[in-house]
Design a protein around this motif. Structure first.
Motif, PDB file in Angstrom:
ATOM      1  N   SER A   1      97.567  12.678  97.819  1.00 37.03           N
ATOM      2  CA  SER A   1      97.188  11.497  97.793  1.00 37.03           C
ATOM      3  C   SER A   1      97.112  10.924  98.582  1.00 37.03           C
ATOM      4  O   SER A   1      96.650   9.613  98.921  1.00 37.03           O
ATOM      5  CB  SER A   1      97.068  11.503  96.536  1.00 37.03           C
ATOM      6  OG  SER A   1      98.888  10.768  95.673  1.00 37.03           O
TER       7      SER A   1
ATOM      8  N   ASP B   1     108.236   7.082  88.226  1.00 40.66           N
ATOM      9  CA  ASP B   1     109.363   6.801  89.346  1.00 40.66           C
ATOM     10  C   ASP B   1     110.164   5.793  89.366  1.00 40.66           C
ATOM     11  O   ASP B   1     110.642   5.323  90.423  1.00 40.66           O
ATOM     12  CB  ASP B   1     108.564   6.983  90.546  1.00 40.66           C
ATOM     13  CG  ASP B   1     107.756   8.019  90.840  1.00 40.66           C
ATOM     14  OD1 ASP B   1     108.554   8.965  90.255  1.00 40.66           O
ATOM     15  OD2 ASP B   1     106.512   7.938  91.347  1.00 40.66           O
TER      16      ASP B   1
ATOM     17  N   GLY C   1     101.332   6.186  88.119  1.00 33.68           N
ATOM     18  CA  GLY C   1     103.074   5.894  88.400  1.00 33.68           C
ATOM     19  C   GLY C   1     103.040   3.921  88.404  1.00 33.68           C
ATOM     20  O   GLY C   1     103.275   2.981  87.220  1.00 33.68           O
ATOM     21  N   ARG C   2     102.987   3.511  89.601  1.00 28.26           N
ATOM     22  CA  ARG C   2     103.536   2.064  89.904  1.00 28.26           C
ATOM     23  C   ARG C   2     102.890   1.475  88.898  1.00 28.26           C
ATOM     24  O   ARG C   2     102.789   0.021  88.354  1.00 28.26           O
ATOM     25  CB  ARG C   2     103.109   1.706  91.200  1.00 28.26           C
ATOM     26  CG  ARG C   2     104.484   1.630  91.833  1.00 28.26           C
ATOM     27  CD  ARG C   2     103.847   2.497  93.853  1.00 28.26           C
ATOM     28  NE  ARG C   2     103.433   3.088  93.869  1.00 28.26           N
ATOM     29  CZ  ARG C   2     102.750   3.295  95.416  1.00 28.26           C
ATOM     30  NH1 ARG C   2     103.119   1.978  96.056  1.00 28.26           N
ATOM     31  NH2 ARG C   2     102.018   4.200  95.185  1.00 28.26           N
TER      32      ARG C   2
ATOM     33  N   LYS D   1     105.805  12.148  83.743  1.00 22.54           N
ATOM     34  CA  LYS D   1     106.126  13.540  85.812  1.00 22.54           C
ATOM     35  C   LYS D   1     107.113  12.935  85.397  1.00 22.54           C
ATOM     36  O   LYS D   1     107.363  11.546  85.862  1.00 22.54           O
ATOM     37  CB  LYS D   1     104.844  13.049  86.581  1.00 22.54           C
ATOM     38  CG  LYS D   1     105.523  14.391  87.475  1.00 22.54           C
ATOM     39  CD  LYS D   1     104.344  13.740  88.569  1.00 22.54           C
ATOM     40  CE  LYS D   1     104.170  13.136  89.219  1.00 22.54           C
ATOM     41  NZ  LYS D   1     104.775  12.362  90.165  1.00 22.54           N
TER      42      LYS D   1
HETATM   43  O1  C5P Z   1     103.242   5.113  92.328  1.00 26.93           O
HETATM   44  P1  C5P Z   1     101.866   6.472  91.827  1.00 26.93           P
HETATM   45  O2  C5P Z   1     100.472   5.875  91.109  1.00 26.93           O
HETATM   46  O3  C5P Z   1     101.166   5.820  93.226  1.00 26.93           O
HETATM   47  O4  C5P Z   1     102.606   7.429  92.167  1.00 26.93           O
HETATM   48  C1  C5P Z   1     102.020   8.165  92.156  1.00 26.93           C
HETATM   49  C2  C5P Z   1     102.798   9.704  91.739  1.00 26.93           C
HETATM   50  O5  C5P Z   1     102.667  11.526  91.975  1.00 26.93           O
HETATM   51  C3  C5P Z   1     104.267   9.605  92.746  1.00 26.93           C
HETATM   52  O6  C5P Z   1     105.083  10.039  92.246  1.00 26.93           O
HETATM   53  C4  C5P Z   1     103.839  10.764  94.116  1.00 26.93           C
HETATM   54  O7  C5P Z   1     105.110  11.191  94.246  1.00 26.93           O
HETATM   55  C5  C5P Z   1     102.628  11.736  93.145  1.00 26.93           C
HETATM   56  N1  C5P Z   1     102.107  12.523  93.651  1.00 26.93           N
HETATM   57  C6  C5P Z   1     101.133  12.181  94.444  1.00 26.93           C
HETATM   58  N2  C5P Z   1     100.454  12.965  95.331  1.00 26.93           N
HETATM   59  C7  C5P Z   1     100.651  14.336  95.293  1.00 26.93           C
HETATM   60  C8  C5P Z   1     101.366  14.732  94.830  1.00 26.93           C
HETATM   61  C9  C5P Z   1     102.370  14.335  93.567  1.00 26.93           C
HETATM   62  O8  C5P Z   1     100.431  11.042  94.971  1.00 26.93           O
HETATM   63  N3  C5P Z   1      99.945  15.573  95.730  1.00 26.93           N
END
Ligand code: C5P
Length: 220
Positions: A117, A12, A193-194, A34
């Motif tokens: 989440s 992201d 992600g982060r 992703k």
């Molecule tokens: O940065 P982090 O690890 O929290 O990123 C989680 C990723 O998963 C983000 O791209 C978020 O948009 C995505 N996501 C999520 N919950 C979902 C579907 C996708 O956190 N149910």
């Protein structure tokens, strides 16, 4: 999608060069990348094909429209080179069927969000998460998205769908989930992600999480 590290990078970031560098650096430790609105809106849909040099690409557009519009969106996503698309399930079976039909025409996969989440994910979506999971299984989706922040929900959903579908699970690290716990609860892949892309060394961060998954919840 081949299961090796059991980890998917959520890329992201909003800068093309940074995205390509991170994807290349961590490719050894992730099974897929992703991409979603932040990166695609900033750099254009062409980034999907560029990134696909490093890993299979999951397009996280959480597609949530009427069947015809879903069909048009999925066609663009697969024409752009994505290997899978994430769609919402709450729009109903006909909207989901449209996505799955397009995916099968292209030989690609659909993941359905059963629950999100973040804390707000418990407000409206969680009460219908299990119904969405059942519908996704009946419709022939490839997998579900279930929250790493609530491993007990991953477990409940795994019990409902059995081995029929894969589960990808975001929420590890920055949102609080622990990768090995989520895999132990029944997820096939965690999405991170982060904790990776904001690390001083994304490669080291990815290596550490991959090692934690391999060691398991008790660090064996
Ligand atoms: O940065 P982090 O690890 O929290 O990123 C989680 C990723 O998963 C983000 O791209 C978020 O948009 C995505 N996501 C999520 N919950 C979902 C579907 C996708 O956190 N149910």
């Amino acid at each position: 999608m081949e299961k090796k590290s059991c980890m998917i990078l959520a890329l992201d970031v909003s800068d093309r060069e940074e995205a390509l560098k991170i994807a290349e650096d961590v490719s050894e430790f992730v099974d897929a990348v992703k991409v979603g609105y932040p990166l695609v809106l900033a750099t254009g849909l062409g980034i999907i094909r560029e990134l696909s040099e490093f890993a299979p690409i999951i397009a996280d557009f959480k597609v949530a429209d009427i069947p015809n519009t879903n069909r048009l969106i999925c066609e663009q996503v697969f024409e752009a080179g994505a290997d899978a698309v994430i769609v919402q399930g709450f729009t109903g079976r006909d909207s989901l069927d449209a996505c799955i039909e397009v995916a099968s025409e292209y030989g690609k996969d659909v993941f359905v969000v059963s629950e999100m989440s973040h804390p707000g994910g418990a407000e409206f979506l969680q009460p219908v998460g299990e119904t969405i999971a059942r519908m996704a299984a009946q419709a022939g989706a490839f997998g579900l998205v279930a929250p790493a922040t609530r491993p007990e929900r991953v477990k409940a959903i795994r019990e409902i769908i059995g081995d029929k579908l894969t589960i990808i699970s975001p929420g590890v690290g920055a949102q609080g989930g622990k990768a090995s716990d989520v895999i132990a609860a029944g997820a096939d892949w965690v999405i991170v992600g982060r904790s990776i892309y904001r690390a001083d060394s994304p490669r080291e961060a990815a290596r550490e999480i991959a090692a934690e998954i391999e060691a398991g919840p008790n660090g064996e």
